[in-house]
Motif scaffolding. Structure first.
Motif, PDB file in Angstrom:
ATOM      1  N   VAL A 185      94.065  53.217   3.549  1.00  0.00           N
ATOM      2  CA  VAL A 185      95.390  53.694   3.153  1.00  0.00           C
ATOM      3  C   VAL A 185      96.376  52.569   3.404  1.00  0.00           C
ATOM      4  O   VAL A 185      96.477  52.053   4.524  1.00  0.00           O
ATOM      5  CB  VAL A 185      95.793  54.959   3.939  1.00  0.00           C
ATOM      6  CG1 VAL A 185      97.191  55.407   3.544  1.00  0.00           C
ATOM      7  CG2 VAL A 185      94.776  56.074   3.720  1.00  0.00           C
ATOM      8  N   ALA A 186      97.077  52.174   2.352  1.00  0.00           N
ATOM      9  CA  ALA A 186      98.084  51.118   2.453  1.00  0.00           C
ATOM     10  C   ALA A 186      99.461  51.750   2.344  1.00  0.00           C
ATOM     11  O   ALA A 186      99.740  52.486   1.395  1.00  0.00           O
ATOM     12  CB  ALA A 186      97.884  50.089   1.341  1.00  0.00           C
ATOM     13  N   VAL A 215     103.267  45.629   4.172  1.00  0.00           N
ATOM     14  CA  VAL A 215     102.258  46.649   3.874  1.00  0.00           C
ATOM     15  C   VAL A 215     101.254  46.647   5.022  1.00  0.00           C
ATOM     16  O   VAL A 215     100.710  45.602   5.385  1.00  0.00           O
ATOM     17  CB  VAL A 215     101.524  46.362   2.545  1.00  0.00           C
ATOM     18  CG1 VAL A 215     100.460  47.424   2.280  1.00  0.00           C
ATOM     19  CG2 VAL A 215     102.507  46.271   1.377  1.00  0.00           C
ATOM     20  N   THR A 216     101.012  47.824   5.576  1.00  0.00           N
ATOM     21  CA  THR A 216      99.991  48.002   6.603  1.00  0.00           C
ATOM     22  C   THR A 216      98.832  48.766   5.988  1.00  0.00           C
ATOM     23  O   THR A 216      99.033  49.830   5.399  1.00  0.00           O
ATOM     24  CB  THR A 216     100.550  48.773   7.814  1.00  0.00           C
ATOM     25  OG1 THR A 216     101.643  48.040   8.363  1.00  0.00           O
ATOM     26  CG2 THR A 216      99.483  48.976   8.881  1.00  0.00           C
ATOM     27  N   VAL A 217      97.626  48.208   6.112  1.00  0.00           N
ATOM     28  CA  VAL A 217      96.416  48.869   5.615  1.00  0.00           C
ATOM     29  C   VAL A 217      95.680  49.445   6.816  1.00  0.00           C
ATOM     30  O   VAL A 217      95.367  48.711   7.764  1.00  0.00           O
ATOM     31  CB  VAL A 217      95.496  47.883   4.853  1.00  0.00           C
ATOM     32  CG1 VAL A 217      94.230  48.588   4.376  1.00  0.00           C
ATOM     33  CG2 VAL A 217      96.248  47.247   3.684  1.00  0.00           C
ATOM     34  N   THR A 218      95.422  50.746   6.785  1.00  0.00           N
ATOM     35  CA  THR A 218      94.716  51.408   7.879  1.00  0.00           C
ATOM     36  C   THR A 218      93.450  52.078   7.354  1.00  0.00           C
ATOM     37  O   THR A 218      93.308  52.329   6.160  1.00  0.00           O
ATOM     38  CB  THR A 218      95.595  52.469   8.570  1.00  0.00           C
ATOM     39  OG1 THR A 218      96.004  53.440   7.599  1.00  0.00           O
ATOM     40  CG2 THR A 218      96.807  51.847   9.230  1.00  0.00           C
ATOM     41  N   ARG A 219      92.556  52.365   8.284  1.00  0.00           N
ATOM     42  CA  ARG A 219      91.345  53.132   7.976  1.00  0.00           C
ATOM     43  C   ARG A 219      91.702  54.597   8.190  1.00  0.00           C
ATOM     44  O   ARG A 219      92.167  54.986   9.267  1.00  0.00           O
ATOM     45  CB  ARG A 219      90.209  52.687   8.895  1.00  0.00           C
ATOM     46  CG  ARG A 219      88.863  53.196   8.508  1.00  0.00           C
ATOM     47  CD  ARG A 219      87.727  52.555   9.293  1.00  0.00           C
ATOM     48  NE  ARG A 219      88.054  52.340  10.694  1.00  0.00           N
ATOM     49  CZ  ARG A 219      87.886  51.176  11.327  1.00  0.00           C
ATOM     50  NH1 ARG A 219      87.401  50.122  10.718  1.00  0.00           N
ATOM     51  NH2 ARG A 219      88.196  51.067  12.615  1.00  0.00           N
ATOM     52  N   GLU A 220      91.500  55.417   7.165  1.00  0.00           N
ATOM     53  CA  GLU A 220      91.922  56.815   7.217  1.00  0.00           C
ATOM     54  C   GLU A 220      91.254  57.593   8.351  1.00  0.00           C
ATOM     55  O   GLU A 220      91.895  58.416   9.012  1.00  0.00           O
ATOM     56  CB  GLU A 220      91.633  57.496   5.877  1.00  0.00           C
ATOM     57  CG  GLU A 220      92.137  58.924   5.779  1.00  0.00           C
ATOM     58  CD  GLU A 220      91.830  59.530   4.437  1.00  0.00           C
ATOM     59  OE1 GLU A 220      92.797  59.903   3.741  1.00  0.00           O
ATOM     60  OE2 GLU A 220      90.635  59.637   4.083  1.00  0.00           O
ATOM     61  N   SER A 221      89.987  57.341   8.608  1.00  0.00           N
ATOM     62  CA  SER A 221      89.224  58.141   9.572  1.00  0.00           C
ATOM     63  C   SER A 221      89.755  58.059  11.002  1.00  0.00           C
ATOM     64  O   SER A 221      89.716  59.046  11.731  1.00  0.00           O
ATOM     65  CB  SER A 221      87.751  57.751   9.555  1.00  0.00           C
ATOM     66  OG  SER A 221      87.594  56.408   9.973  1.00  0.00           O
ATOM     67  N   ASP A 222      90.270  56.898  11.403  1.00  0.00           N
ATOM     68  CA  ASP A 222      90.722  56.754  12.789  1.00  0.00           C
ATOM     69  C   ASP A 222      92.092  56.090  12.923  1.00  0.00           C
ATOM     70  O   ASP A 222      92.581  55.887  14.038  1.00  0.00           O
ATOM     71  CB  ASP A 222      89.693  55.981  13.614  1.00  0.00           C
ATOM     72  CG  ASP A 222      89.456  54.560  13.117  1.00  0.00           C
ATOM     73  OD1 ASP A 222      90.099  54.140  12.129  1.00  0.00           O
ATOM     74  OD2 ASP A 222      88.612  53.866  13.708  1.00  0.00           O
ATOM     75  N   GLY A 223      92.722  55.749  11.814  1.00  0.00           N
ATOM     76  CA  GLY A 223      94.048  55.138  11.851  1.00  0.00           C
ATOM     77  C   GLY A 223      94.072  53.688  12.274  1.00  0.00           C
ATOM     78  O   GLY A 223      95.149  53.116  12.450  1.00  0.00           O
TER      79      GLY A 223
END
Length: 140
Positions: free
Chosen positions: A100-101, A117-125
């Motif tokens: 998620v960006a 822009v911050t890109v995160t992994r949805e499952s654990d943030g």
């Protein structure tokens, strides 16, 4: 204004740009939020995006951030293009991860702007990457 709805930039231009973005669509990106100076885009890491280390290729993560950047810097209604960008990879993403960006305008002055822009992994943030884009609005 007759219905009490808030006013702001017309997002027709940026929504049309996204609808016509074959590259982002081809990578399975979905625009979750498009509003003035802010956008959120998601993308699942597919088998075609995994490199020889069995992690998401950085180029695909950059492309997700860049597509989000494009939405943010065009949300003001002016045709705006990238003048440059930098990315810092913080941790890896793997096959099946949903990324998620989230992008926001950091500063805008004249025809120039900065977007983070911050890109995160949805499952654990977990933060996967931090991207800073520099934009330039075109005349006309």
């Amino acid at each position: 204004m007759t219905d009490g709805a808030p006013t702001g930039p017309d997002l027709t231009h940026v929504r049309r740009m996204w609808a016509d973005d074959r590259a982002s669509r081809g990578l399975g990106m979905q625009a979750l939020t498009i509003e003035p100076d802010h956008a959120v885009v998601s993308m699942a890491v597919t088998e075609a995006m995994v490199n020889g280390h069995d992690i998401a290729h950085g180029g695909f993560i950059f492309t997700l951030a860049d597509s989000t950047f494009a939405l943010v810097c065009n949300s003001g209604g002016r045709l705006t293009v990238a003048a440059g960008a930098d990315i810092t990879f913080v941790t890896s993403a793997r096959l099946g991860d949903v990324l998620v960006a989230e992008g926001r305008t950091r500063a805008a002055y004249g025809r120039s702007g900065l977007t983070d822009v911050t890109v995160t992994r949805e499952s654990d943030g977990a933060v996967v990457a931090e991207f800073r884009g520099r934009s330039r609005s075109l005349r006309g």
